[in-house]
Design a protein around this motif. Sequence first.
Motif, PDB file in Angstrom:
ATOM      1  N   ARG A  70      -7.773  -6.831  -5.646  1.00  0.00           N
ATOM      2  CA  ARG A  70      -6.909  -8.015  -5.746  1.00  0.00           C
ATOM      3  C   ARG A  70      -7.751  -9.281  -5.864  1.00  0.00           C
ATOM      4  NH1 ARG A  70      -2.145  -7.799  -2.116  1.00  0.00           N
ATOM      5  NH2 ARG A  70      -1.237  -6.896  -3.965  1.00  0.00           N
ATOM      6  N   VAL A  78       0.139  -7.027 -14.341  1.00  0.00           N
ATOM      7  CA  VAL A  78       0.593  -6.278 -15.504  1.00  0.00           C
ATOM      8  C   VAL A  78      -0.487  -6.218 -16.582  1.00  0.00           C
ATOM      9  CG1 VAL A  78       1.762  -8.215 -16.643  1.00  0.00           C
ATOM     10  CG2 VAL A  78       2.573  -5.891 -17.007  1.00  0.00           C
ATOM     11  N   ALA A  99      -3.320  -3.781 -15.293  1.00  0.00           N
ATOM     12  CA  ALA A  99      -2.786  -2.417 -15.327  1.00  0.00           C
ATOM     13  C   ALA A  99      -2.715  -1.905 -16.763  1.00  0.00           C
ATOM     14  CB  ALA A  99      -1.409  -2.366 -14.672  1.00  0.00           C
ATOM     15  N   SER A 136       0.350   2.085 -14.582  1.00  0.00           N
ATOM     16  CA  SER A 136       1.531   1.243 -14.377  1.00  0.00           C
ATOM     17  C   SER A 136       1.200   0.093 -13.434  1.00  0.00           C
ATOM     18  CB  SER A 136       2.684   2.062 -13.802  1.00  0.00           C
ATOM     19  OG  SER A 136       2.436   2.390 -12.449  1.00  0.00           O
ATOM     20  N   PRO A 137       1.872  -1.030 -13.592  1.00  0.00           N
ATOM     21  CA  PRO A 137       1.673  -2.143 -12.653  1.00  0.00           C
ATOM     22  C   PRO A 137       2.018  -1.742 -11.219  1.00  0.00           C
ATOM     23  CG  PRO A 137       2.871  -2.896 -14.589  1.00  0.00           C
ATOM     24  CD  PRO A 137       2.773  -1.402 -14.693  1.00  0.00           C
ATOM     25  N   GLN A 138       2.994  -0.856 -11.064  1.00  0.00           N
ATOM     26  CA  GLN A 138       3.389  -0.409  -9.727  1.00  0.00           C
ATOM     27  C   GLN A 138       2.237   0.337  -9.055  1.00  0.00           C
ATOM     28  OE1 GLN A 138       5.168   0.136 -12.524  1.00  0.00           O
ATOM     29  NE2 GLN A 138       7.036  -1.026 -12.207  1.00  0.00           N
ATOM     30  N   TYR A 139       1.544   1.194  -9.827  1.00  0.00           N
ATOM     31  CA  TYR A 139       0.436   1.952  -9.256  1.00  0.00           C
ATOM     32  C   TYR A 139      -0.717   1.017  -8.886  1.00  0.00           C
ATOM     33  CZ  TYR A 139      -2.841   5.672  -8.306  1.00  0.00           C
ATOM     34  OH  TYR A 139      -3.732   6.507  -7.681  1.00  0.00           O
ATOM     35  N   SER A 193      -0.463  -2.054  -8.069  1.00  0.00           N
ATOM     36  CA  SER A 193      -0.016  -2.774  -6.879  1.00  0.00           C
ATOM     37  C   SER A 193      -0.231  -1.933  -5.619  1.00  0.00           C
ATOM     38  CB  SER A 193       1.471  -3.143  -7.014  1.00  0.00           C
ATOM     39  OG  SER A 193       1.954  -3.706  -5.818  1.00  0.00           O
ATOM     40  N   GLU A 194       0.056  -0.634  -5.709  1.00  0.00           N
ATOM     41  CA  GLU A 194      -0.162   0.249  -4.562  1.00  0.00           C
ATOM     42  C   GLU A 194      -1.650   0.367  -4.235  1.00  0.00           C
ATOM     43  OE1 GLU A 194       1.934   3.736  -5.913  1.00  0.00           O
ATOM     44  OE2 GLU A 194       3.709   3.194  -4.734  1.00  0.00           O
ATOM     45  N   ARG A 245      -2.689  -2.794  -2.426  1.00  0.00           N
ATOM     46  CA  ARG A 245      -2.171  -2.854  -1.056  1.00  0.00           C
ATOM     47  C   ARG A 245      -2.772  -1.774  -0.161  1.00  0.00           C
ATOM     48  NH1 ARG A 245       3.660  -2.078  -1.483  1.00  0.00           N
ATOM     49  NH2 ARG A 245       3.309  -1.375  -3.604  1.00  0.00           N
ATOM     50  N   LYS A 247      -2.718   3.709  -1.938  1.00  0.00           N
ATOM     51  CA  LYS A 247      -3.137   4.862  -2.738  1.00  0.00           C
ATOM     52  C   LYS A 247      -4.655   4.952  -2.761  1.00  0.00           C
ATOM     53  CE  LYS A 247       0.885   6.200  -4.406  1.00  0.00           C
ATOM     54  NZ  LYS A 247       1.474   7.482  -4.192  1.00  0.00           N
TER      55      LYS A 247
END
Length: 102
Positions: free
Chosen positions: A29, A40, A43, A49-52, A54-55, A58, A61
């Motif tokens: 980050r 985005v 990623a 994916s942007p979701q992955y 993000s995980e 944080r 993952k």
Amino acid sequence: MGDVVPLRPEREPAPAEPLWREALGEQLRAERLERSDRIVDVAGRAGMSPQYLSELERGLKEPSSELLAAVAGALELSVAELTLRTSSRLAGTVRGPVCLAA
């Protein structure tokens, strides 16, 4: 009878050290924000994916070596640079002697 004297005084539990994935996420980050990139965009360049991503940021993952290389490349870093920066971040939280392995 007298008081019971413990053989070892009770110690405060040591604070939990951060996990590698948490330190890595913080570093990812920080690198992304330093470049003023959107999640985005990074990623997309990394092929995830942007979701992955993000995980990952944080600390939820644990990335495979392939995904780590992809996101490092998307941030224009080598895996070695990214892991060194993450290790430096972790070293700042350790109390006591530290042994770094090559």
